[in-house]
Design an enzyme around this catalytic site. Sequence first.
Site, PDB file in Angstrom:
ATOM      1  CB  CYS A  65      -0.916  -0.024   1.222  1.00  0.00           C
ATOM      2  SG  CYS A  65      -1.806   1.527   1.473  1.00  0.00           S
ATOM      3  CB  CYS A 125       1.020   1.148   4.360  1.00  0.00           C
ATOM      4  SG  CYS A 125      -0.585   0.665   5.042  1.00  0.00           S
ATOM      5  CG  ASP A 140      -2.444  15.433  -3.241  1.00  0.00           C
ATOM      6  OD1 ASP A 140      -3.381  14.736  -2.822  1.00  0.00           O
ATOM      7  OD2 ASP A 140      -1.975  15.318  -4.404  1.00  0.00           O
ATOM      8  CG  HIS A 161      -4.388  -0.628   5.039  1.00  0.00           C
ATOM      9  ND1 HIS A 161      -3.911   0.085   3.959  1.00  0.00           N
ATOM     10  CD2 HIS A 161      -5.516  -1.261   4.605  1.00  0.00           C
ATOM     11  CE1 HIS A 161      -4.708  -0.123   2.919  1.00  0.00           C
ATOM     12  NE2 HIS A 161      -5.689  -0.936   3.290  1.00  0.00           N
ATOM     13  CG  ASN A 165     -12.509  11.660  -3.196  1.00  0.00           C
ATOM     14  OD1 ASN A 165     -13.487  12.387  -3.063  1.00  0.00           O
ATOM     15  ND2 ASN A 165     -11.345  12.110  -3.651  1.00  0.00           N
ATOM     16  N   GLY A 210     -14.035   8.923  -6.832  1.00  0.00           N
ATOM     17  CA  GLY A 210     -12.734   9.493  -7.144  1.00  0.00           C
ATOM     18  C   GLY A 210     -11.584   8.966  -6.307  1.00  0.00           C
ATOM     19  CG  HIS A 242      -3.835   3.990   3.733  1.00  0.00           C
ATOM     20  ND1 HIS A 242      -2.895   3.159   4.302  1.00  0.00           N
ATOM     21  CD2 HIS A 242      -4.114   4.929   4.677  1.00  0.00           C
ATOM     22  CE1 HIS A 242      -2.616   3.582   5.533  1.00  0.00           C
ATOM     23  NE2 HIS A 242      -3.340   4.660   5.786  1.00  0.00           N
ATOM     24  CG  HIS A 246      -6.615   9.543   1.198  1.00  0.00           C
ATOM     25  ND1 HIS A 246      -6.801   8.273   0.707  1.00  0.00           N
ATOM     26  CD2 HIS A 246      -6.960  10.381   0.196  1.00  0.00           C
ATOM     27  CE1 HIS A 246      -7.226   8.341  -0.545  1.00  0.00           C
ATOM     28  NE2 HIS A 246      -7.348   9.617  -0.875  1.00  0.00           N
ATOM     29  CG  HIS A 299      -8.201  14.866  -0.517  1.00  0.00           C
ATOM     30  ND1 HIS A 299      -7.226  14.913  -1.498  1.00  0.00           N
ATOM     31  CD2 HIS A 299      -8.831  13.670  -0.680  1.00  0.00           C
ATOM     32  CE1 HIS A 299      -7.269  13.796  -2.217  1.00  0.00           C
ATOM     33  NE2 HIS A 299      -8.239  13.021  -1.745  1.00  0.00           N
TER      34      HIS A 299
HETATM   35  P1  5GP Z   1      -7.861  10.065  -3.937  1.00  0.00           P
HETATM   36  O1  5GP Z   1      -7.909  10.251  -5.422  1.00  0.00           O
HETATM   37  O2  5GP Z   1      -7.666   8.615  -3.585  1.00  0.00           O
HETATM   38  O3  5GP Z   1      -8.979  10.710  -3.182  1.00  0.00           O
HETATM   39  O4  5GP Z   1      -6.580  10.851  -3.444  1.00  0.00           O
HETATM   40  C1  5GP Z   1      -5.301  10.342  -3.568  1.00  0.00           C
HETATM   41  C2  5GP Z   1      -4.371  11.526  -3.554  1.00  0.00           C
HETATM   42  O5  5GP Z   1      -3.060  11.058  -3.327  1.00  0.00           O
HETATM   43  C3  5GP Z   1      -4.348  12.307  -4.865  1.00  0.00           C
HETATM   44  O6  5GP Z   1      -4.725  13.651  -4.625  1.00  0.00           O
HETATM   45  C4  5GP Z   1      -2.903  12.170  -5.322  1.00  0.00           C
HETATM   46  O7  5GP Z   1      -2.412  13.360  -5.924  1.00  0.00           O
HETATM   47  C5  5GP Z   1      -2.163  11.839  -4.052  1.00  0.00           C
HETATM   48  N1  5GP Z   1      -0.982  11.029  -4.253  1.00  0.00           N
HETATM   49  C6  5GP Z   1      -0.898   9.898  -5.024  1.00  0.00           C
HETATM   50  N2  5GP Z   1       0.338   9.399  -4.948  1.00  0.00           N
HETATM   51  C7  5GP Z   1       1.043  10.221  -4.113  1.00  0.00           C
HETATM   52  C8  5GP Z   1       2.398  10.197  -3.648  1.00  0.00           C
HETATM   53  O8  5GP Z   1       3.203   9.333  -3.984  1.00  0.00           O
HETATM   54  N3  5GP Z   1       2.770  11.206  -2.815  1.00  0.00           N
HETATM   55  C9  5GP Z   1       1.910  12.188  -2.414  1.00  0.00           C
HETATM   56  N4  5GP Z   1       2.374  13.139  -1.589  1.00  0.00           N
HETATM   57  N5  5GP Z   1       0.611  12.221  -2.832  1.00  0.00           N
HETATM   58  C10 5GP Z   1       0.205  11.245  -3.671  1.00  0.00           C
HETATM   59 ZN    ZN Z   2      -2.297   1.299   3.658  1.00  0.00          ZN
END
Ligand code: 5GP
Ligand code: ZN
Length: 112
Positions: A4, A7, A30, A46, A85, A91, A96, A98, A100
């Site tokens: 993950c 993680c 991000d 996780h 999300n 989206g 994992h 999170h 925003h």
């Molecule tokens: P989701 O689309 O799952 O709601 O949000 C995932 C977020 O993780 C996205 O906004 C994406 O830009 C961010 N993200 C994906 N990979 C990485 C990474 O390796 N490092 C960081 N800092 N953010 C990441």
């Molecule tokens: Zn995880």
Amino acid sequence: MSDCLFCKIAAGEIPSKKVYEDEQCFAFYDIDPQAPTHFLVIPKAHIGSCGEITPENSAVVAHIFAVISQVTRELGITDFRVVSNCGEQAGQSVHHLHFHVLAGRDMTWPPG
Ligand code: 5GP
Ligand code: ZN
């Protein structure tokens, strides 16, 4: 969870720009910011998404919201949006849990 991405970020195995860390959660900017300030707050343990929150693991969610309140205050941010999300249609791209935290621009409502 061994494969993950978040993680690994929480464990420091993949570098990130850290905003905050304690024993329960980790916050980092991000990689693809959608606002002038955009960071993510994750539990270290996780949990796949909001859809996997249970009475047994939900305490960390309250803790994360207290951290969001503290960190935004320390950054001088008064107006911000918190988004999680859940599922591909909503989206979610990283499976994992999170949150925003977005700030520094006008936000639309309803979100797109
Ligand atoms: P989701 O689309 O799952 O709601 O949000 C995932 C977020 O993780 C996205 O906004 C994406 O830009 C961010 N993200 C994906 N990979 C990485 C990474 O390796 N490092 C960081 N800092 N953010 C990441
Ligand atoms: Zn995880």
